[in-house]
Design a protein around this motif. Structure first.
Motif, PDB file in Angstrom:
ATOM      1  N   ILE A 152       0.926  -1.396  -0.005  1.00  0.00           N
ATOM      2  CA  ILE A 152      -0.053  -0.162  -0.056  1.00  0.00           C
ATOM      3  C   ILE A 152       0.787   1.467  -0.048  1.00  0.00           C
ATOM      4  O   ILE A 152       0.378   2.206  -0.045  1.00  0.00           O
ATOM      5  N   THR A 153       2.313   0.992  -0.117  1.00  0.00           N
ATOM      6  CA  THR A 153       3.034   2.298   0.129  1.00  0.00           C
ATOM      7  C   THR A 153       2.573   3.472  -0.698  1.00  0.00           C
ATOM      8  O   THR A 153       2.558   4.533  -0.235  1.00  0.00           O
ATOM      9  N   LEU A 154       2.475   3.140  -2.103  1.00  0.00           N
ATOM     10  CA  LEU A 154       2.215   4.315  -2.986  1.00  0.00           C
ATOM     11  C   LEU A 154       0.779   4.830  -2.694  1.00  0.00           C
ATOM     12  O   LEU A 154       0.579   6.027  -3.189  1.00  0.00           O
ATOM     13  N   PHE A 155       0.156   4.390  -1.752  1.00  0.00           N
ATOM     14  CA  PHE A 155      -1.378   4.772  -1.601  1.00  0.00           C
ATOM     15  C   PHE A 155      -1.302   5.685  -0.028  1.00  0.00           C
ATOM     16  O   PHE A 155      -2.379   6.036   0.345  1.00  0.00           O
ATOM     17  N   PRO A 210       9.805   5.356   1.656  1.00  0.00           N
ATOM     18  CA  PRO A 210       9.705   4.218   2.109  1.00  0.00           C
ATOM     19  C   PRO A 210       9.877   2.962   1.026  1.00  0.00           C
ATOM     20  O   PRO A 210       9.633   3.385  -0.203  1.00  0.00           O
ATOM     21  N   VAL A 211      10.479   1.851   1.376  1.00  0.00           N
ATOM     22  CA  VAL A 211      10.498   0.815   0.260  1.00  0.00           C
ATOM     23  C   VAL A 211       9.245   0.532  -0.148  1.00  0.00           C
ATOM     24  O   VAL A 211       8.372   0.068   0.592  1.00  0.00           O
ATOM     25  N   ILE A 212       9.205   0.212  -1.512  1.00  0.00           N
ATOM     26  CA  ILE A 212       8.183  -0.489  -2.007  1.00  0.00           C
ATOM     27  C   ILE A 212       8.432  -1.987  -1.826  1.00  0.00           C
ATOM     28  O   ILE A 212       9.204  -2.545  -2.529  1.00  0.00           O
ATOM     29  N   ARG A 213       7.361  -2.645  -1.709  1.00  0.00           N
ATOM     30  CA  ARG A 213       7.497  -3.988  -1.864  1.00  0.00           C
ATOM     31  C   ARG A 213       6.265  -4.227  -3.165  1.00  0.00           C
ATOM     32  O   ARG A 213       5.578  -3.575  -3.361  1.00  0.00           O
ATOM     33  N   LYS A 214       6.348  -5.968  -3.487  1.00  0.00           N
ATOM     34  CA  LYS A 214       5.607  -6.155  -4.570  1.00  0.00           C
ATOM     35  C   LYS A 214       4.280  -6.429  -4.252  1.00  0.00           C
ATOM     36  O   LYS A 214       3.635  -6.560  -3.133  1.00  0.00           O
ATOM     37  N   THR A 215       3.449  -5.886  -5.308  1.00  0.00           N
ATOM     38  CA  THR A 215       1.840  -6.230  -5.219  1.00  0.00           C
ATOM     39  C   THR A 215       1.727  -7.232  -6.187  1.00  0.00           C
ATOM     40  O   THR A 215       2.369  -7.405  -7.178  1.00  0.00           O
ATOM     41  N   SER A 223      -6.307   1.333  -3.078  1.00  0.00           N
ATOM     42  CA  SER A 223      -5.567   0.639  -3.943  1.00  0.00           C
ATOM     43  C   SER A 223      -6.303  -0.524  -4.764  1.00  0.00           C
ATOM     44  O   SER A 223      -6.242  -0.739  -6.143  1.00  0.00           O
TER      45      SER A 223
END
Lengths: 314, 183
Positions: free
Chosen positions: B71-74, B85-90, B120
């Motif tokens: 959810i990082t990008l949201f 923050p680190v983006i992890r996979k969706t 998201s």
């Protein structure tokens, strides 16, 4: 929640990055690849941020790649085209950038024919500066998208043998790639006629070859560069025909590389000049995947830089 | 910030029972399982979702489609951080259109993560319904969000932190309340 690790304010070149920074960009880009496969290819991460594409050299793919990347992150984007701009009216680079900065952008993406111009911008600009190619110096996002493509194929970006063939002298793509792969501990061979592959590159850790079959031997990656006739590359060898005879990639030469080897090219390609027509379309060729990966890598760079490090002083 | 263990709230056995109850409740609430999918929120929610999926598979012999959501990008605080923050996979390999989604996370606190997760998901399509399952509800909500299924309600103070430790990531199943050593 989450670990904060990327600490660069600008992306001026691969030279300024640590191997950890490169890993962070690639890992972030891997997460962004998925967004471009969705029906709704947009996330709100850079909502309210402004990205300026400041291109003083012709470019379609890099400019549109940055444009799509910025838009998929919901940033606002201005394309600044030098051919119709006030530069024609005699404005200096510094004044152009200061004028744009008066509109409070967050990130400026610059391509310029003068090596070092992105670095120059950082001396007075408040925005994050991204180098989209400066003269004969660097083209960091291209090297990063190449690295992402290799990582997708080989599951790692370390322990690889990379052969770069062509006009190394005039190629910022080659420079960024050589630096990146030296940092990651990969073996780099550079191949081309002596006039385009100076021995000085050995200081950067690359091995110089004048024979393409020797140079690509046991390579994991064969990266072809375009013969840049607009940069006067034609003056460096007698004829295209002779260049092709010695330094073009075809199936026979490609067989000298590893069986699992892949073929790459930053584009635009000159079919049947540096690259054999059928080989360019074969399953060994990752040229189009490179283009797709360009968006993910540029999204990662725009996301990680964000351009908030230095709030304007009022 | 340094912190120390204030209390151990759950051990392996209690965690196992809570998971089983959550799995049963999810099945009870969703009579039709054809449209039921699970989505775990990065990072620990992913493992909570895997546990629930496995328990449901054992009980009913059905393999629920399970996705991973980052959810990082949201997030609503992206602009507040010095560094990103680190983006992890969706990884949601199914269409969410008309699905009954059970959104799963380890700890429910302010509710902001769940708001981001719902935004998201709605970018991916229009689900029939979204339910929320959390392993620990620690209170202090800042948004009108409440869980449909919870492993345990655990009233905490704001300065504390709830650490759900799972074998998949921490080699042990336990729930701890941590508190800062200094103020």
């Amino acid at each position: 929640m989450g670990d904060y690790i990327f600490s660069q304010n600008h992306l001026l070149g691969i030279d300024h990055l640590s191997d950890k920074d490169i890993d962070t960009i690639l890992e972030t880009a891997e997460s962004f690849v998925e967004i471009s496969t969705r029906d709704v290819k947009k996330v709100p991460a850079l909502k309210g941020k402004t990205v300026v594409n400041l291109f003083f050299e012709n470019s379609t793919r890099t400019r549109s790649s940055f444009e799509i990347a910025a838009k998929r992150l919901s940033a606002d984007l201005i394309n600044f085209n030098s051919s119709v701009s006030s530069l024609k009216k005699g404005e200096s680079l510094r004044d152009t950038v200061l004028t744009l900065e008066a509109m409070n952008p967050n990130i400026i993406v610059i391509r310029h024919s003068a090596s070092g111009s992105p670095l120059y911008l950082t001396t007075f600009a408040k925005s994050s500066i991204v180098n989209a190619g400066d003269g004969f110096h660097e083209h960091p996002t291209q090297a990063l998208l190449d690295a992402l493509t290799m990582k997708q194929v080989f599951k790692t970006i370390r322990g690889l043998r990379v052969a770069i063939v062509g006009d190394i002298l005039h190629s910022r793509v080659a420079r960024s790639n050589i630096i990146l792969h030296s940092k990651m501990g990969n073996e780099v061979s550079i191949i081309g006629p002596p006039s385009l592959v100076p021995r000085e590159f050995e200081k950067m850790g690359a091995k110089v070859h004048y024979n393409i079959e020797d140079g690509v031997k046991n390579a994991d990656v064969v990266m072809m560069l375009r013969v840049q006739s607009e940069r006067g590359a034609g003056n460096y060898f007698p004829s295209i025909r002779e260049y092709r005879k010695h330094f073009a990639i075809n199936r026979k030469v490609f067989k000298c590389a590893k069986k699992s080897a892949i073929l790459m090219h930053p584009g635009p390609i000159n079919r049947d000049v540096e690259i054999d027509n059928t080989l360019a379309d074969s399953d060994k060729s990752y040229i189009l995947q490179q283009v797709t990966n360009g968006i993910a890598v540029r999204m990662a760079v725009l996301y990680l830089l964000k351009g908030d490090f230095n709030e304007p002083i009022n | 910030m340094e912190e120390k263990i204030k209390a151990k709230i759950m051990d392996e056995k209690k965690i196992m029972r809570a998971f089983q109850r959550m799995a049963v409740e999810i099945l009870e609430n969703n009579r039709v399982v054809e449209n039921l999918v699970l989505i775990g929120i990065q990072k620990k929610g992913v493992f909570v979702a895997e546990r629930i999926k496995k328990l449901i598979a054992e009980m009913e012999n059905i393999d629920l489609p399970t996705g991973i959501l980052d959810i990082t990008l949201f997030r609503d605080d992206l602009h507040k951080h010095e560094q990103q923050p680190v983006i992890r996979k969706t990884e949601i390999n199914f269409s969410v259109e008309d699905k009954d989604i059970v959104l799963i996370d380890d700890v429910l606190f302010t509710g902001r993560t769940i708001r981001a997760a719902m935004d998201s998901i709605f970018e991916l399509g229009r689900p029939a319904s979204v339910q929320l399952a959390v392993f620990i509800d620690r209170g202090h909500r800042e948004l009108p969000i409440s869980p449909d299924y919870k492993g345990k309600y655990l009233p905490t103070s704001r300065r504390e932190r709830v650490n759900v430790m799972l074998k998949e990531t921490d080699d042990i199943d336990q729930v701890l309340i941590m508190e800062p050593t200094r103020f």
